[in-house]
Design an enzyme around this catalytic site. Structure first.
Site, PDB file in Angstrom:
ATOM      1  N   LEU A 236     -20.111 -31.531 -24.951  1.00  0.00           N
ATOM      2  CA  LEU A 236     -19.073 -31.027 -25.843  1.00  0.00           C
ATOM      3  C   LEU A 236     -17.886 -31.980 -25.940  1.00  0.00           C
ATOM      4  CD1 LEU A 236     -18.051 -28.704 -27.640  1.00  0.00           C
ATOM      5  CD2 LEU A 236     -17.088 -27.665 -25.572  1.00  0.00           C
ATOM      6  N   ASP A 237     -17.594 -32.421 -27.172  1.00  0.00           N
ATOM      7  CA  ASP A 237     -16.448 -33.285 -27.474  1.00  0.00           C
ATOM      8  C   ASP A 237     -16.447 -34.580 -26.677  1.00  0.00           C
ATOM      9  OD1 ASP A 237     -15.433 -31.493 -29.364  1.00  0.00           O
ATOM     10  OD2 ASP A 237     -14.250 -30.406 -27.874  1.00  0.00           O
ATOM     11  N   GLN A 238     -17.629 -35.036 -26.281  1.00  0.00           N
ATOM     12  CA  GLN A 238     -17.734 -36.254 -25.485  1.00  0.00           C
ATOM     13  C   GLN A 238     -18.546 -37.337 -26.186  1.00  0.00           C
ATOM     14  OE1 GLN A 238     -16.116 -36.608 -22.414  1.00  0.00           O
ATOM     15  NE2 GLN A 238     -15.220 -34.655 -23.030  1.00  0.00           N
TER      16      GLN A 238
END
Length: 293
Positions: A236-238
């Protein structure tokens, strides 16, 4: 009705993106291939990553007078790619990327993407918009873009994503843009479109997670706010970052000002990231990107 960019009278161009183990002779071999068949190089960039020993290249050439038909260029280039163990792809300026936009209840990024494409700043064929709320249908109707309302809840998430993927496949989508789509995509969804989903979010993570990040930032008296656009991965969001930007704020700024400045950054950063992808200027490797801007 799809909403497509209507560009000017630019000559037909081919764009080659490649990565391979770094060694001597790559640029010479690629240039020789283009020269041999009558191509004129219009733009060329390369980068060597010392840590991984990987070479990256983007080269764009005119197809006016090029001796190989468009549909056969990929096959003709394969011997060069095999010689250097290249991972490569070839795009053509005449083909607009088929794009889908996914939204929730914020409209600023949706409007921005549509208007920039309409004005010719980006070159995309916006084929549909998918919303997990119905509010954006009116906007899409105004621009004659098909809108599909696919509600998402915990109990029906798998079924909703199956329907979304069905729509994306039906419209032969090349790129999915999350224009403040406030749902976490499953690993199955992400793996269906590797490095073909672009997201935008504020850059307060991981300091200010959860609801009302701008309120949290205001309470802490932060002096810089920003936005990040990246490819979506299972983490997530990486995912690999494509574009970022920041703006300064001061004690004079209210929470409302922070939110307005943040939304403006979100629009700008997302549009830049989408434009870079549409122009085939981004190569993802590992959890990083090479951006030939």
């Amino acid at each position: 009705m799809a909403f497509a960019y209507s560009g000017g009278d630019d000559p037909q161009r081919a764009i080659l993106l490649l990565s391979c183990p770094d060694t001597q002779g790559i640029v010479a071999e690629v240039s020789h291939f283009i020269f041999t068949y009558g191509g004129n190089i219009l733009d060329s960039h390369q980068h060597s990553d010392g840590e991984s020993g990987t070479f990256f290249m983007r080269v764009e050439w005119s197809l006016a007078g090029f001796k190989i038909p468009m549909e056969k260029i990929h096959t003709a280039f394969e011997p060069v790619a095999l010689k250097f163990d290249m991972d490569f792809r070839i795009h053509f300026s005449s083909r607009a990327t088929r794009m889908a936009i996914m939204v929730s209840q914020y409209d600023h990024c949706l409007y921005d993407l549509i208007l920039r494409n309409r004005e010719g700043e980006t070159h995309a064929d916006i084929r549909l918009v998918i919303g997990n709320h119905p509010q954006m249908e009116e906007i899409c109707q105004a621009f004659e873009i098909p809108f599909y309302h696919v509600p998402v809840a915990k109990k029906n998430k798998a079924e909703a994503e199956a329907r979304q993927i069905e729509l994306l496949r039906e419209h032969e989508i090349d790129l999915v843009v999350l224009a403040r789509y406030m749902q976490i995509l499953s690993d199955d969804f992400v793996s269906t479109f590797p490095n073909r989903i672009i997201n935008i979010h504020h850059s307060f993570l991981p300091a200010f997670i959860g609801a009302k990040p701008y309120h949290q930032a205001f309470a802490r008296g932060v002096k810089i706010i920003g936005a990040t656009s990246h490819y979506v991965t299972a983490d997530l969001d990486q995912g690999p970052i494509i574009e970022q930007d920041v703006t300064r704020i001061s004690h004079k700024d209210s929470v409302h000002n922070l939110i307005m400045k943040g939304r403006n950054l979100e629009k700008l950063v997302l549009s830049r990231a989408v434009k870079l992808h549409l122009e085939h200027r981004v190569l993802a490797y590992g959890n990083k990107t090479v951006v030939f801007d």
